[in-house]
Scaffold this motif. Structure first.
Motif, PDB file in Angstrom:
ATOM      1  N   THR A 143       3.893  16.948   1.405  1.00  0.00           N
ATOM      2  CA  THR A 143       4.810  18.033   1.080  1.00  0.00           C
ATOM      3  C   THR A 143       5.104  18.793   2.363  1.00  0.00           C
ATOM      4  OG1 THR A 143       2.912  19.438   0.529  1.00  0.00           O
ATOM      5  CG2 THR A 143       4.002  18.288  -1.292  1.00  0.00           C
ATOM      6  N   PRO A 144       6.266  19.437   2.473  1.00  0.00           N
ATOM      7  CA  PRO A 144       6.642  20.068   3.744  1.00  0.00           C
ATOM      8  C   PRO A 144       5.604  21.035   4.296  1.00  0.00           C
ATOM      9  CG  PRO A 144       8.526  19.982   2.273  1.00  0.00           C
ATOM     10  CD  PRO A 144       7.344  19.515   1.468  1.00  0.00           C
ATOM     11  N   GLU A 145       5.005  21.847   3.409  1.00  0.00           N
ATOM     12  CA  GLU A 145       4.075  22.862   3.917  1.00  0.00           C
ATOM     13  C   GLU A 145       2.749  22.288   4.387  1.00  0.00           C
ATOM     14  OE1 GLU A 145       3.563  23.118  -0.661  1.00  0.00           O
ATOM     15  OE2 GLU A 145       5.052  22.456   0.815  1.00  0.00           O
ATOM     16  N   PHE A 146       2.426  21.037   3.980  1.00  0.00           N
ATOM     17  CA  PHE A 146       1.144  20.438   4.360  1.00  0.00           C
ATOM     18  C   PHE A 146       1.309  19.146   5.168  1.00  0.00           C
ATOM     19  CE2 PHE A 146      -0.213  22.602   0.271  1.00  0.00           C
ATOM     20  CZ  PHE A 146      -0.802  23.679   0.937  1.00  0.00           C
ATOM     21  N   ARG A 147       2.524  18.852   5.585  1.00  0.00           N
ATOM     22  CA  ARG A 147       2.745  17.616   6.334  1.00  0.00           C
ATOM     23  C   ARG A 147       1.981  17.666   7.660  1.00  0.00           C
ATOM     24  NH1 ARG A 147       8.276  16.821   5.625  1.00  0.00           N
ATOM     25  NH2 ARG A 147       7.654  15.913   3.622  1.00  0.00           N
ATOM     26  N   GLY A 148       1.251  16.581   7.951  1.00  0.00           N
ATOM     27  CA  GLY A 148       0.484  16.510   9.184  1.00  0.00           C
ATOM     28  C   GLY A 148      -0.891  17.144   9.102  1.00  0.00           C
ATOM     29  N   ILE A 149      -1.257  17.659   7.922  1.00  0.00           N
ATOM     30  CA  ILE A 149      -2.551  18.331   7.751  1.00  0.00           C
ATOM     31  C   ILE A 149      -3.463  17.454   6.895  1.00  0.00           C
ATOM     32  CG2 ILE A 149      -3.716  20.386   6.861  1.00  0.00           C
ATOM     33  CD1 ILE A 149      -1.080  21.906   7.326  1.00  0.00           C
ATOM     34  N   THR A 150      -4.713  17.342   7.302  1.00  0.00           N
ATOM     35  CA  THR A 150      -5.720  16.605   6.540  1.00  0.00           C
ATOM     36  C   THR A 150      -6.731  17.587   5.972  1.00  0.00           C
ATOM     37  OG1 THR A 150      -5.471  14.650   7.942  1.00  0.00           O
ATOM     38  CG2 THR A 150      -7.507  14.818   6.655  1.00  0.00           C
ATOM     39  N   PHE A 151      -7.037  17.439   4.689  1.00  0.00           N
ATOM     40  CA  PHE A 151      -8.009  18.301   4.027  1.00  0.00           C
ATOM     41  C   PHE A 151      -9.266  17.498   3.724  1.00  0.00           C
ATOM     42  CE2 PHE A 151      -3.889  20.150   3.025  1.00  0.00           C
ATOM     43  CZ  PHE A 151      -4.093  21.473   3.385  1.00  0.00           C
ATOM     44  N   HIS A 152     -10.404  18.039   4.130  1.00  0.00           N
ATOM     45  CA  HIS A 152     -11.699  17.436   3.838  1.00  0.00           C
ATOM     46  C   HIS A 152     -12.355  18.299   2.763  1.00  0.00           C
ATOM     47  CE1 HIS A 152     -11.207  14.897   7.383  1.00  0.00           C
ATOM     48  NE2 HIS A 152     -10.899  15.996   8.061  1.00  0.00           N
ATOM     49  N   GLU A 153     -12.310  17.840   1.529  1.00  0.00           N
ATOM     50  CA  GLU A 153     -12.877  18.589   0.411  1.00  0.00           C
ATOM     51  C   GLU A 153     -14.372  18.293   0.327  1.00  0.00           C
ATOM     52  OE1 GLU A 153     -10.709  17.304  -2.978  1.00  0.00           O
ATOM     53  OE2 GLU A 153      -8.790  18.122  -2.284  1.00  0.00           O
ATOM     54  N   ILE A 154     -15.174  19.346   0.378  1.00  0.00           N
ATOM     55  CA  ILE A 154     -16.630  19.168   0.347  1.00  0.00           C
ATOM     56  C   ILE A 154     -17.243  20.074  -0.704  1.00  0.00           C
ATOM     57  CG2 ILE A 154     -16.673  18.498   2.780  1.00  0.00           C
ATOM     58  CD1 ILE A 154     -18.171  21.795   1.885  1.00  0.00           C
ATOM     59  N   ARG A 155     -18.398  19.682  -1.171  1.00  0.00           N
ATOM     60  CA  ARG A 155     -19.195  20.526  -2.054  1.00  0.00           C
ATOM     61  C   ARG A 155     -20.320  21.116  -1.211  1.00  0.00           C
ATOM     62  NH1 ARG A 155     -17.840  20.666  -7.073  1.00  0.00           N
ATOM     63  NH2 ARG A 155     -19.835  21.555  -7.695  1.00  0.00           N
ATOM     64  N   ALA A 156     -20.154  22.373  -0.848  1.00  0.00           N
ATOM     65  CA  ALA A 156     -21.095  23.032   0.050  1.00  0.00           C
ATOM     66  C   ALA A 156     -22.432  23.261  -0.634  1.00  0.00           C
ATOM     67  CB  ALA A 156     -20.517  24.366   0.515  1.00  0.00           C
ATOM     68  N   ARG A 157     -23.489  23.364   0.173  1.00  0.00           N
ATOM     69  CA  ARG A 157     -24.826  23.655  -0.347  1.00  0.00           C
ATOM     70  C   ARG A 157     -25.127  25.149  -0.346  1.00  0.00           C
ATOM     71  NH1 ARG A 157     -28.000  18.718   2.792  1.00  0.00           N
ATOM     72  NH2 ARG A 157     -27.197  17.043   1.467  1.00  0.00           N
ATOM     73  N   SER A 158     -24.381  25.909   0.446  1.00  0.00           N
ATOM     74  CA  SER A 158     -24.534  27.365   0.453  1.00  0.00           C
ATOM     75  C   SER A 158     -23.192  27.970   0.826  1.00  0.00           C
ATOM     76  CB  SER A 158     -25.625  27.805   1.444  1.00  0.00           C
ATOM     77  OG  SER A 158     -25.245  27.471   2.777  1.00  0.00           O
ATOM     78  N   ILE A 159     -22.984  29.216   0.455  1.00  0.00           N
ATOM     79  CA  ILE A 159     -21.701  29.859   0.730  1.00  0.00           C
ATOM     80  C   ILE A 159     -21.864  31.262   1.314  1.00  0.00           C
ATOM     81  CG2 ILE A 159     -21.355  30.908  -1.549  1.00  0.00           C
ATOM     82  CD1 ILE A 159     -18.677  29.149   0.625  1.00  0.00           C
TER      83      ILE A 159
END
Length: 355
Positions: free
Chosen positions: A30-46
């Motif tokens: 999509t135009p707003e996210f073109r060229g961007i990679t997202f690494h979705e993770i499940r964090a152990r702490s926040i």
């Protein structure tokens, strides 16, 4: 890419924030996210503890993202991408780590018997209202979790997307102390386009300040960064303070650019492309390290405070803009803003080395 044995976003040691098998990598055409990679993770702490040696005026932070599509050439957080073996230049702008379980994890950590309800700062590493938040919508769950526990918090942002959560902020302000600040270092459109290319314009950010105030959320402005030789003339400082005052900000706090390792190299490369005649002046000004000399910082602070007095606003004072005042309800057809726009905590003293 290395996912284990990391440090958190504020530099504290952590045995492993998440495991490699908990990572999903996505791209969106999509135009707003073109060229961007997202690494979705499940964090152990926040909830992260800020190191004792830090110059930050808070002890705990929440950072739902790593990397930032704001692409600010001076961003101090660029170094954190090296902990993942990711590039601190273009990689920081386009490889975004998303802690998709941040709201549920925060709710669990706040409910722990070890948690004492201390203030939590957000936006202190990268912007929690950067462009990715328009898709992942982590902040509504985070704000709800904090409100349920009446846990005080603050947010610093360059993102107008914060307006989407206006009602959540108002709800939180009724049960706990909150602080909201927007970062606007200058109003020059040409400087903005090259130095902060992924952010909403300074004018749109100031419109967000006005909207927050009009809906009962007092908002300060962190005038950051003041960029030497490009945004530090008395005329430009005065124009920026005047615009901040006109937006209804409760305070203005100046912060001179600082250049830590990781950010320094990327900023210097930008400077060489756009303002090569300034390279030697920067080498001299920052010869002592990451920070401009104290005499220079004092000069900038003095001028900004003088202009602030002139326009009827002052520097940040503890508690000056925590908690929302009552405001009349918005008209039924009012739209507080829902665009997936993109920038970082409220409650910062003069010349806090944050950005």
């Amino acid at each position: 890419m290395r996912w284990d044995n990391l440090t958190d976003g504020d530099g504290a040691a952590a045995p492993a924030l998440f495991a490699a098998d908990a990572v999903t990598t996505r791209t969106f055409d999509t135009p707003e996210f073109r060229g961007i990679t997202f690494h979705e993770i499940r964090a152990r702490s926040i909830v992260n503890r800020v190191p004792g040696a830090s110059r930050m005026p808070f002890e705990w932070t929440v950072n739902p993202y790593r990397g930032c599509t704001h692409a600010c050439v001076y961003c101090f957080a660029r170094k954190t991408h090296s902990y993942l073996d990711l590039d601190t230049g273009l990689g920081f702008d386009t490889q975004i780590v998303v802690k998709v379980n941040a709201p549920e994890l925060l709710r669990r950590e706040l409910a722990s018997g070890r948690w004492r309800g201390e203030h939590i700062a957000m936006g202190t590493n990268v912007d929690c209202y950067q462009r990715a938040e328009g898709r992942y919508r982590l902040m509504p769950g985070i704000l709800t979790a904090l409100t349920e526990r009446a846990n005080p918090f603050s947010i610093l942002t360059k993102g107008t997307l914060i307006l989407r959560d206006l009602e959540l902020l108002r709800r939180a302000s009724r049960v706990t102390d909150i602080g909201v600040s927007v970062s606007v270092g200058f109003t020059d459109p040409e400087l903005w386009r090259t130095v902060e290319p992924g952010t909403p314009s300074p004018q749109r950010r100031l419109e967000a300040v006005r909207t927050l105030a009009d809906h009962g959320i007092p908002c300060g402005v962190l005038m950051a960064p003041v960029i030497p030789f490009l945004g530090d003339s008395p005329e430009r400082l005065r124009a920026t303070v005047r615009a901040i005052a006109a937006a209804g900000a409760t305070s203005v706090t100046p912060l001179v650019l600082h250049l830590r390792p990781g950010a320094r190299e990327w900023f210097t490369a930008w400077l060489a492309r756009h303002h090569p005649h300034l390279l030697r002046r920067y080498e001299a000004l920052y010869a002592g390290g990451s920070y401009a000399p104290r005499w220079y910082q004092r000069r900038i602070t003095g001028m900004v405070h003088e202009f602030a007095d002139e326009y009827g606003i002052g520097p940040y004072r503890a508690g000056a803009h925590r908690g929302a005042r009552e405001a009349p309800p918005a008209p039924a057809d009012a739209d507080p803003g829902t665009g997936a726009e993109s920038g970082s905590a409220a409650g910062v003293p003069d010349q806090l080395t944050l950005l």
